[in-house]
Design a protein around this motif. Structure first.
Motif, PDB file in Angstrom:
ATOM      1  N   LEU A 224      -1.973   2.802  17.257  1.00 15.39           N
ATOM      2  CA  LEU A 224      -0.950   3.187  18.223  1.00 15.39           C
ATOM      3  C   LEU A 224       0.447   3.155  17.613  1.00 15.39           C
ATOM      4  N   PHE A 225       0.739   2.125  16.816  1.00 15.14           N
ATOM      5  CA  PHE A 225       2.068   2.063  16.212  1.00 15.14           C
ATOM      6  C   PHE A 225       2.300   3.253  15.278  1.00 15.14           C
ATOM      7  N   THR A 226       1.286   3.596  14.494  1.00 20.40           N
ATOM      8  CA  THR A 226       1.397   4.746  13.598  1.00 20.40           C
ATOM      9  C   THR A 226       1.704   6.013  14.379  1.00 20.40           C
ATOM     10  N   ALA A 227       0.964   6.235  15.455  1.00 18.15           N
ATOM     11  CA  ALA A 227       1.164   7.459  16.240  1.00 18.15           C
ATOM     12  C   ALA A 227       2.539   7.482  16.903  1.00 18.15           C
ATOM     13  N   HIS A 228       2.928   6.348  17.482  1.00 21.70           N
ATOM     14  CA  HIS A 228       4.203   6.331  18.202  1.00 21.70           C
ATOM     15  C   HIS A 228       5.388   6.520  17.256  1.00 21.70           C
ATOM     16  N   ILE A 229       5.368   5.840  16.113  1.00 24.49           N
ATOM     17  CA  ILE A 229       6.534   5.965  15.221  1.00 24.49           C
ATOM     18  C   ILE A 229       6.529   7.318  14.521  1.00 24.49           C
ATOM     19  N   ARG A 230       5.349   7.867  14.277  1.00 24.73           N
ATOM     20  CA  ARG A 230       5.294   9.198  13.662  1.00 24.73           C
ATOM     21  C   ARG A 230       5.801  10.254  14.634  1.00 24.73           C
ATOM     22  N   ARG A 231       5.552  10.027  15.898  1.00 23.18           N
ATOM     23  CA  ARG A 231       5.958  11.009  16.907  1.00 23.18           C
ATOM     24  C   ARG A 231       7.453  10.938  17.187  1.00 23.18           C
ATOM     25  N   SER A 232       8.003   9.722  17.299  1.00 19.62           N
ATOM     26  CA  SER A 232       9.390   9.579  17.740  1.00 19.62           C
ATOM     27  C   SER A 232      10.357   9.220  16.620  1.00 19.62           C
ATOM     28  N   GLY A 233       9.862   8.577  15.556  1.00 17.11           N
ATOM     29  CA  GLY A 233      10.741   8.072  14.513  1.00 17.11           C
ATOM     30  C   GLY A 233      11.535   6.855  14.936  1.00 17.11           C
ATOM     31  N   ASP A 234      11.240   6.309  16.095  1.00 20.63           N
ATOM     32  CA  ASP A 234      11.981   5.187  16.672  1.00 20.63           C
ATOM     33  C   ASP A 234      11.114   3.933  16.613  1.00 20.63           C
ATOM     34  N   ALA A 235      11.416   3.026  15.687  1.00 20.27           N
ATOM     35  CA  ALA A 235      10.585   1.838  15.489  1.00 20.27           C
ATOM     36  C   ALA A 235      10.621   0.909  16.699  1.00 20.27           C
TER      37      ALA A 235
END
Length: 283
Positions: A224-235
């Motif tokens: 989930l972290f990989t997908a979310h940060i790849r999608r938004s760029g917002d850590a």
């Protein structure tokens, strides 16, 4: 978004790809799973059945995907437990091939080595593989606090020493680091933290510590972290969303009284996480 996920697969329960794929699909990610093992259940039960895949098996599957044009448009390669040098080499080969077709793709590695209670539970050759060859090639890693210490030859416990260890591992290659299961002496009792560090800064989030050990929760977290940060760029946003989803999953699992993650029952928590935990910027 498209992810190539190279991990173990089990038929009963949820670890590896059997934990990571469905949450990713539920948030709209197209996943191409490749199994490194096909087991009846995870090895924590003490016995299991089913075959190990070889490095050549993994390469053959990647080649077949490549022949269909499937390595174009990949956003991330995701890997977890690596059982031997041959699988590790095959994963690194897959990363090279994906980045040839998809230059903007990232490699997200969960460097599974062990934990603070039981120590390292992988062979010395796998320890060396992950520390010396895999982590330097990764763009994003998701170690727990113990694994971070192993990778850097340190023993992080305070917030400062943990951040110092993150800086040390980032100097070796991965620019984004998510540290899970962070415990420090000055934390409130029965809490856990996660830290996310990128070039843009560092953030932490704290949750209650639930009284259960749930195999596969780290695999869900990394995915989930990989997908979310790849999608938004917002850590910070990725940290908040991942934490909310995984904590809700663990709450449901605890309430069920079952040993295995209640992965399907928690599906709305992936798609619509309740952002109830505050993210704190550290620097």
């Amino acid at each position: 978004m498209r992810v190539l996920s190279i991990q173990s697969s089990v038929s009963y329960g949820h670890v590896g790809n059997s934990a990571a794929v469905f949450p990713l699909q539920r948030i709209g990610v197209e996943v191409m799973p490749i199994a490194t093992v096909c087991f009846s259940n995870h090895t924590g039960y003490g016995s299991w059945r089913g075959p190990l895949m070889s490095g050549d098996d993994v390469r053959e599957i990647v080649t077949g995907i490549e022949e269909r044009g499937g390595l174009g448009g990949v956003d991330a390669v995701l890997s977890g437990y690596q059982g031997g040098d041959d699988i590790g080499d095959a994963i690194l080969d897959a990363v090279d091939r994906v980045k040839h077709h998809s230059p903007d793709a990232i490699y997200a590695c969960d460097p599974v080595l062990g934990n603070a209670v039981s120590g390292c539970h992988v062979s010395p050759e796998v320890q060396n593989l992950i520390r010396d060859r895999v982590v330097p090639r990764a763009d994003l890693i998701t170690p727990n606090q113990f694994e971070l210490g192993f990778l850097t030859g340190t023993a992080p416990d305070t917030l400062e020493s943990t951040l110092d260890a993150v800086d040390a591992v980032r100097d070796r290659g991965p620019r984004t680091v998510l540290v899970t299961s962070v415990q420090r002496p000055d934390r409130p009792e029965d809490t856990l933290e996660m830290l996310a560090v990128t070039d843009a800064g560092a953030w932490s989030i704290q949750t209650p510590r639930l009284p259960l050990k749930a195999n596969g929760s780290g695999d869900v977290t990394a995915a989930l972290f990989t997908a979310h940060i790849r999608r938004s760029g917002d850590a910070a946003d990725a940290l908040a969303r991942t934490t909310a989803s995984v904590f809700a999953l663990l709450e449901r699992t605890l309430a069920s009284g079952q040993r295995e993650l209640q992965l399907v029952e928690a599906q709305e928590d992936y798609a619509h996480p309740d952002l109830r935990f505050d993210v704190t910027q550290l620097r």
